[in-house]
Each structure stands twice: as C-alpha cells, then as structure tokens.
Design a protein around this motif. Structure first.
Motif, PDB file in Angstrom:
ATOM      1  N   ASN A  65       0.858  -1.178   0.000  1.00  0.00           N
ATOM      2  CA  ASN A  65       0.000   0.000   0.000  1.00  0.00           C
ATOM      3  C   ASN A  65       0.904   1.241   0.000  1.00  0.00           C
ATOM      4  O   ASN A  65       1.662   1.460   0.945  1.00  0.00           O
ATOM      5  N   LYS A  96      -5.139  -2.533  -0.091  1.00  0.00           N
ATOM      6  CA  LYS A  96      -4.728  -3.907  -0.386  1.00  0.00           C
ATOM      7  C   LYS A  96      -4.513  -4.618   0.939  1.00  0.00           C
ATOM      8  O   LYS A  96      -3.490  -4.413   1.599  1.00  0.00           O
ATOM      9  N   VAL A 114      -6.217 -10.886  -1.959  1.00  0.00           N
ATOM     10  CA  VAL A 114      -5.989  -9.473  -1.707  1.00  0.00           C
ATOM     11  C   VAL A 114      -7.308  -8.743  -1.907  1.00  0.00           C
ATOM     12  O   VAL A 114      -7.899  -8.813  -2.983  1.00  0.00           O
ATOM     13  N   ASN A 116      -9.861  -5.052  -0.879  1.00  0.00           N
ATOM     14  CA  ASN A 116      -9.883  -3.649  -0.483  1.00  0.00           C
ATOM     15  C   ASN A 116     -10.856  -3.508   0.675  1.00  0.00           C
ATOM     16  O   ASN A 116     -12.067  -3.669   0.493  1.00  0.00           O
TER      17      ASN A 116
END
Length: 477
Positions: A65, A96, A114, A116
């Motif tokens: 990130n 992430k 991964v 968000n």
C-alpha cells in the motif's frame, strides 16, 4: 483526519525538543519520503514462520500500500556510540489487505486473497533506537543500521501498539545529505480481526524511502568545520589546519607563522627570504642581496669579514679597523702606517719604521758641536754659532726616535766647582736651544763633567782648547 492531526502534533513536539551537549558533528537529522505498508505477514498460511513472513517480500504491485506523496516524517538525534533516537510519523491508505483463504474466490496459487477493506486510513507514530554500522565497516558513504522500537498504529477505526524491529541502509551524498531506505516489522499484539473479517490490528511490514538531512552542528566561523573539531572556532580557517587560518597562503597556519600576513618558507617559520640567502627578510640587513649569515645577510665581495655596505674598499681585502681597506705604508719602509712610529719617514722594521742613526751621523754631530762657541766664562752662544746649532737640529729631526746625551766639559783653569757649574750650564744651553727649535724634550738629556774628563793636556793653550768642549752621545735603550 483526526488521527493525522495527532501525527502532526507529535512530529512538531519532536522538532521542538531542545538540544543538549553535542556528541556528533550534526546531532540532529530529519527525513521524509514515501512509506509502503504490506499486510501479508498477518495473513496466515505458509508452511512455517519464515514462509509466512517472507514468501513474497517484494510483491510491490500485489501487496504494498503506497500513498503517492510524502507520507512519512522522522526526526532523530545522535546520542553517542553510534546510537540515535528518533520519532517518526507516517500516513497511508490501505486498499490492499492480504488474507489467507484458499476457499475464497480469486485466491492465488498459494491461497492468498488481496481485498480492499474500504480504503482504510493508516497512521503511525513510532519511537526508534537505531545503531549505525558505518564506523564498523569504516565507510563514509554506506551506512547500514539495525533498529528496535515501538509505536502506536491507527488502522481505520482501531488503534494498537506495536513492537518494531528493523533494518536500514543510508547512502550519504554529502556529510549531511543522504538517501535513506528502511524497513521494520511492526508486530501487533493479537493480530485480530472483527467478526466480519475486517482487519482490526494486523501485524505488518512498513518500508520507507526518502531523503535524510543532518543538522545542528555549530560552526561559529562558518569555515565548514564544526566547533567541536575546530582548533580556531571563531576564525575561519582550513580543514588541514583543524579550522585555523593561513592568511598568507604559504601552507603554515597563522599560529605557527612568524610572518602570518606575508607568504614565506617553512624553514624560516613562514617568513619570506627575497634574496634566497637563508635569512628571513626581517632579520636580513641586506634583504635584496644574497649575503652571509655572519654578516646579517649582507655580501662581502673581498672576503675580509667587512660587509660591502660598510667596506670602504669592497673589492680589496682589509681589516675592519681600517673600514675594510688595507693599511697603507706611506713611506714604503715595510712597516704599515698603523704600526709605524714614523709613517712619513722611511725607517727600519727593527726601529718601528723610524730611521736608525748611524755612527757616522753621530760623528757628524760631534763635529758640529765642537765648533759651538760660547762667550768667555759664560753659557751663552757667540753669534757665529747659531748656524752650527741649526745643522744639529736638522740632523736630529731626521731621526725622530733617537735620544741623545749632551755633555759639557771645561779646562782646568779656575776652581773645580766653577768649572763643574759652567760645564753643566753650557750642556743645558745646547739642550734648551734644541728643544726650542722642535726637538722633543724627552729625547734629550744634559750633564756636565767640569774639568774631570780632559782629552788634551791642560798645560798648553792648544790642549786647553780641546778640553773646552760639548759632546753628543747616542743613548741606547
């Protein structure tokens, strides 16, 4: 944003800390740049601890990130023995978040997903003790380091403490400016998530890259040498002289330079020697002419020990007593005038340059004195005697050092006492005349013998005439 305010306040507090006694050239450092947060280390999975934490250390695009702006600020202070202490603040946005879930849609070949979590804001405030290895590897450019510390992380709506071991590498472009690369593992206590699976307090790696500037060193005279290393801290100087000046630029620092404002030679304590004779101009009586040390730097062309500037005969050797000129021998008799008792009359060496009277001249004197005529029964001269006396004077002047005894004699006529007195008076009369006509008194003596030393018989007139006489004898000393 409320957490960002907390970060800024903490950083301002650190920058406002007062400085104590300096232990390094630049005890303070400030750095800023970009940070990256990698949450994979708290995702789980992996075959072991090492695989869990380091299986994808450089998966920048997938796991890191990064906020595309200046996102961290650090202030630190050197505390001695290669250690420094610092505080830093960082900000990021988590888009992430890595989890290990082999059953989830979209997982990779190792089972990692991964996601968000909703663009969570990330803030960190950390305290770090760092140990520099630069001196250990004897480098002035490459500066590896190890660190340990702790901090507090604001992760979305949650916050928690962390333990932060780490490592770094700084490349110094100058003594005070460098590129700083660092990483630390921020171990949280719990690695927890909430019931919905939203991250709550994950452990993570935080990497950073930025510029570092050291400052705080005191340089009073502005010569680029810090006061603690500057032997002349209040006067601008040169590095090779530990900060002391060399005003005339002759390579000799002013404190050791006897002529600090004029370029000179090290052998002469920094003083110049224009004529190259090895004598500093300040001590050289002839600074523009090559000379001798014995003559205070002045030349002596004739080698007589008298400097040319004081030598009245600079091309001819002569004694100092005669201003460097040879002694003259005016009369040419081989006796120098300075030793010649008769410098204008040729004489002999044995007689100190004066002529020596001969027996012939003594006989000539006696021939003259025999013709001296006195008035009868008196010690006064007859008129015709004066030319004779002048001849005697002339001879005595030719021999200015000769001394004479003038003797008076009488015949037997009259009493002995009368004759004795008459002989003494007549001898004295001759002596006085000579003195009055330029003969030195200390050269003459006179005496009388009366009738005691006849040279003829007193029985005849002819004999008595011989006995009435004056004789001149040379006094030999």
């Amino acid at each position: 944003m409320k957490h960002l305010n907390k970060l800024l306040v903490a950083v301002m507090m650190v920058m406002g800390l007062s400085s104590h006694a300096q232990d390094g050239n630049n005890p303070w450092a400030i750095s800023f740049g970009v940070n990256a947060v990698d949450t994979k280390t708290s995702a789980g999975g992996g075959h072991n601890w090492l695989d869990k934490h380091f299986s994808q250390p450089f998966a920048v695009k997938d796991n890191w990130n990064i906020l595309p702006s200046v996102s961290y600020l650090s202030v630190s202070r050197f505390i001695g023995d290669n250690f420094s202490f610092g505080l830093s603040g960082s900000v990021n946005k988590i888009d992430k978040y890595v989890k290990f879930d082999p059953t989830a849609v979209g997982h990779d070949s190792r089972g990692y997903v991964v996601s968000n979590p909703g663009d969570l804001m990330y803030y960190g405030i950390d305290a770090t003790i760092k140990y520099s290895l630069m001196n250990l590897i004897n480098s002035k450019v490459i500066d590896p380091s190890l660190s340990v510390g702790g901090g507090y992380t604001f992760f979305g709506d949650s916050s928690y403490g962390t333990l932060n071991p780490g490592a770094g590498l700084t490349l110094w472009f100058t003594e005070a400016i460098g590129l700083e690369l660092a990483t630390k593992y921020k171990k949280s206590f719990g690695d927890r998530e909430d019931a919905s699976g939203t991250p709550d307090a994950p452990s993570h790696f935080q990497h950073s890259a930025g510029l570092v500037f050291k400052f705080g060193g005191k340089d009073t005279d502005g010569d680029g040498i810090y006061d603690k290393d500057d032997a002349c801290p209040e006067v601008a100087g040169l590095k090779q002289f530990n900060g002391c000046p060399d005003t005339d630029g002759d390579g000799i620092q002013d404190s050791a330079d006897a002529c600090p404002e004029v370029a000179g030679l090290a052998a002469l304590n920094g003083c110049p020697d224009a004529d190259g004779d090895g004598i500093a101009d300040g001590n050289d009586a002839c600074p523009d002419v090559f000379g001798l040390a014995a003559l205070k730097g002045c030349p002596d062309a004739d080698g007589d020990g008298v400097a040319d500037k004081d030598d009245k005969c600079p091309t001819v050797a002569g004694p100092k007593e005669n201003a460097g000129c040879p002694w003259p021998d005016t009369d040419g008799d081989g006796v120098l005038d300075k030793d010649d008792a008769c410098p204008e009359v040729k004489g002999t060496v044995a007689n100190n340059g004066c002529p020596e009277i001969t027996e012939e001249q003594v006989m000539k004197l006696n021939t003259y004195v025999k013709t001296i005529l006195f008035n009868s029964g008196k010690s006064t001269f007859k008129e015709e005697t004066y030319p004779v006396l002048q001849n005697i004077v002339a001879i005595l002047k030719e021999y200015p050092t000769a001394k004479f005894m003038i003797e008076g004699h009488t015949d037997s006529d009259g009493s002995n006492a009368m004759n004795q007195t008459l002989s003494e008076n007549r001898a004295a009369a001759v002596k006085n005349y000579l003195i009055e006509n330029g003969i030195a008194a200390d050269r003459l003596r006179s005496t009388g013998f009366g009738e005691t030393k006849p040279i003829g018989t007193n029985k005849t007139a002819k004999g008595k005439a011989k006995n009435r006489r004056v004789e001149v004898k040379l006094i030999k000393e």
